[in-house]
Design a protein around this motif. Sequence first.
Motif, short mmCIF file in Angstrom:
data_model
loop_
_atom_site.label_atom_id
_atom_site.label_comp_id
_atom_site.label_asym_id
_atom_site.label_seq_id
_atom_site.Cartn_x
_atom_site.Cartn_y
_atom_site.Cartn_z
N THR A 127 -15.16 -18.38 -6.08
CA THR A 127 -14.04 -18.90 -5.49
C THR A 127 -13.27 -17.75 -4.91
O THR A 127 -12.71 -16.89 -5.51
N ALA A 128 -13.25 -17.71 -3.46
CA ALA A 128 -12.19 -16.84 -2.81
C ALA A 128 -10.76 -17.14 -2.75
O ALA A 128 -10.64 -18.25 -2.26
N VAL A 129 -10.08 -16.81 -3.53
CA VAL A 129 -8.56 -16.78 -3.43
C VAL A 129 -7.99 -16.15 -2.20
O VAL A 129 -7.91 -15.03 -2.33
N ARG A 130 -7.79 -17.01 -1.25
CA ARG A 130 -7.62 -16.53 0.06
C ARG A 130 -5.99 -16.35 0.17
O ARG A 130 -5.45 -15.76 1.31
N SER A 131 -5.01 -16.70 -0.81
CA SER A 131 -3.77 -16.49 -0.74
C SER A 131 -2.84 -15.61 -1.45
O SER A 131 -1.88 -16.00 -1.99
N VAL A 132 -3.64 -14.55 -1.86
CA VAL A 132 -2.97 -13.71 -2.91
C VAL A 132 -1.86 -12.75 -2.03
O VAL A 132 -2.34 -12.90 -0.55
N HIS A 133 -0.95 -12.45 -2.54
CA HIS A 133 -0.09 -11.63 -1.70
C HIS A 133 0.81 -10.85 -2.82
O HIS A 133 0.95 -11.16 -4.06
N HIS A 134 1.34 -9.68 -2.19
CA HIS A 134 2.39 -8.88 -3.03
C HIS A 134 3.52 -8.27 -1.90
O HIS A 134 3.22 -8.25 -0.69
N GLU A 135 4.32 -7.82 -2.73
CA GLU A 135 5.67 -7.33 -1.97
C GLU A 135 5.46 -5.81 -1.78
O GLU A 135 6.59 -5.22 -1.27
N MET A 136 4.55 -5.23 -2.25
CA MET A 136 4.39 -3.83 -2.29
C MET A 136 4.38 -3.30 -0.94
O MET A 136 3.77 -3.99 0.12
N ILE A 137 5.17 -2.09 -0.63
CA ILE A 137 5.04 -1.26 0.72
C ILE A 137 3.11 -1.21 0.80
O ILE A 137 2.69 -0.94 -0.06
N ASP A 138 2.89 -1.27 2.16
CA ASP A 138 1.46 -1.23 2.38
C ASP A 138 0.79 0.21 2.53
O ASP A 138 0.55 0.75 3.34
N GLU A 139 1.05 0.83 1.14
CA GLU A 139 0.67 2.04 1.08
C GLU A 139 -0.23 2.21 -0.36
O GLU A 139 -0.10 1.41 -1.25
N HIS A 140 -1.52 3.03 -0.10
CA HIS A 140 -2.52 2.82 -1.38
C HIS A 140 -2.35 2.91 -2.35
O HIS A 140 -2.45 2.22 -3.22
N ALA A 141 -1.62 4.14 -2.88
CA ALA A 141 -1.13 4.50 -4.25
C ALA A 141 -0.31 3.17 -4.97
O ALA A 141 -0.68 2.83 -6.03
N ALA A 142 0.72 2.97 -4.59
CA ALA A 142 1.53 2.04 -4.87
C ALA A 142 0.94 0.66 -4.96
O ALA A 142 0.81 -0.12 -6.06
N ALA A 143 -0.07 0.34 -3.98
CA ALA A 143 -0.62 -1.14 -3.96
C ALA A 143 -1.74 -0.89 -4.99
O ALA A 143 -1.88 -1.96 -5.66
#
Length: 454
Positions: A127-143
């Motif tokens: 199952t590809a869960v296509r609707s994952v989301h988060h509110e983090m800034i788009d920066e590698h370490a934090a994400a």
Amino acid sequence: MSSGAWSTIANLFGSRNRVMNMRAFTRRDLLAAGAATAGGMALASQARANPSSHAAPGNPIQGKTEHVISIWLGGGMGQIDTFDPKRKGDPKKKQAGSYYESIDTAVDGVQVCEHLSKLAPLMDRVTAVRSVHHEMIDEHAAATNRMHTGRPISGTVTYPSLGSIIAHERGAAGDAAPPYVLIGYPNVTRGPGFLGARDSYLYLTDTSQGPAGLSRPDGITAKRQSRRERFLATLQRSDDPTAEQRLLDYDAAIRQSLELSGPSFSRVFQLDREPADLRSRYGGEFGQRCLLSRRLVERGVRFIEVSHNLNFLNGAGWDVHNAGIEQQHKLIQEMDTAVSALILDLEQKKLLDKTLIVITSEFGRPPEFDSGGGRGHQGTAFSCILAGGGLAHRGAWGETDELSKKIVSNPVSVPDFFATIFAAAQVDYGKNLYAGDRPVPITDRGQPIAELLG
């Protein structure tokens, strides 16, 4: 035992003078000398479009997964170029869209990119869960931290990783096996946080050598090692009993280090015991890591993370800004080869229903192309993958718009995604962990995707 731990014990017990005076040492001395080395191995805001798709609070769901293999695609896998393809774009004309053509899969209505040709016929187990989301800034370490701990970075508490929580809650599935193994470089985001060193990981970076920390340093013969173990036992017997958890954890670390350094557990890393044609089907080093993860499952390891951010074939890995996207297909093909082989191998050994394969990345990629023809970062809508584990697979879950930029149905927060994994792995996703006396909800109040667990 890590090389640092061997050195610590050598420093404490390696000379006659120190042995003659070892009554002066206490367990506290040993902890102070070796605490820095113990961490090297493991032992033991978007409204929901369809709230009914998540389990109701107070009605816990429990799956039947016994093991988790978590595959980490460091850099940010582009969902629009892999598991959530859309209309074809054109980087030269800066026309937003997918970089590749799409192909049908074993599940009607579900397509993937053309370079996932080996996984396409297996999508009824995926199952590809296509609707994952988060509110983090788009920066590698934090994400990366977000996708390993399920939490944003905090200045007051270090949260445990998904692997450490499962290790803490379930322990190892077999005797003389660590609960958590990391095949990749160690990082605090993979660690136990406030749970403590007992729920950390054993790690290795090279499948041809196994964990270096379980090998005796040059010059330490079996006879010398046996003598040191006797000295250690004498020291532990001479000290008063303790109830201090840090000391008990360190003693437990020493005991299991000694157990795991023996020949029985070491054999799991001897991949040449596998048939040559099977090893070939898995592919290169990343594939060999996936093969090793299956062997670790058989040995009783509960949670294995396999990193794919190594030996990148495009000079940039999954972080495909600018020209890095031109050879992205090689990464996708390598993943396709290894993961399809892993699914079929587990299935042949009747382990697929007991083993949940999870594929995650820190965020996805937008449909637009940047000035160099590559893609930026997108955490507001991306795909994470679940396979096996006894789930009710359907090829895909959740839906994004015509360019995989916005979620249009069944959004899944990171806590919800974690809760789904926990529920599958028979971990109570509604409970609290404790950072000292402070209760910490295990998933930041996430709720699992009920339809996948029914």
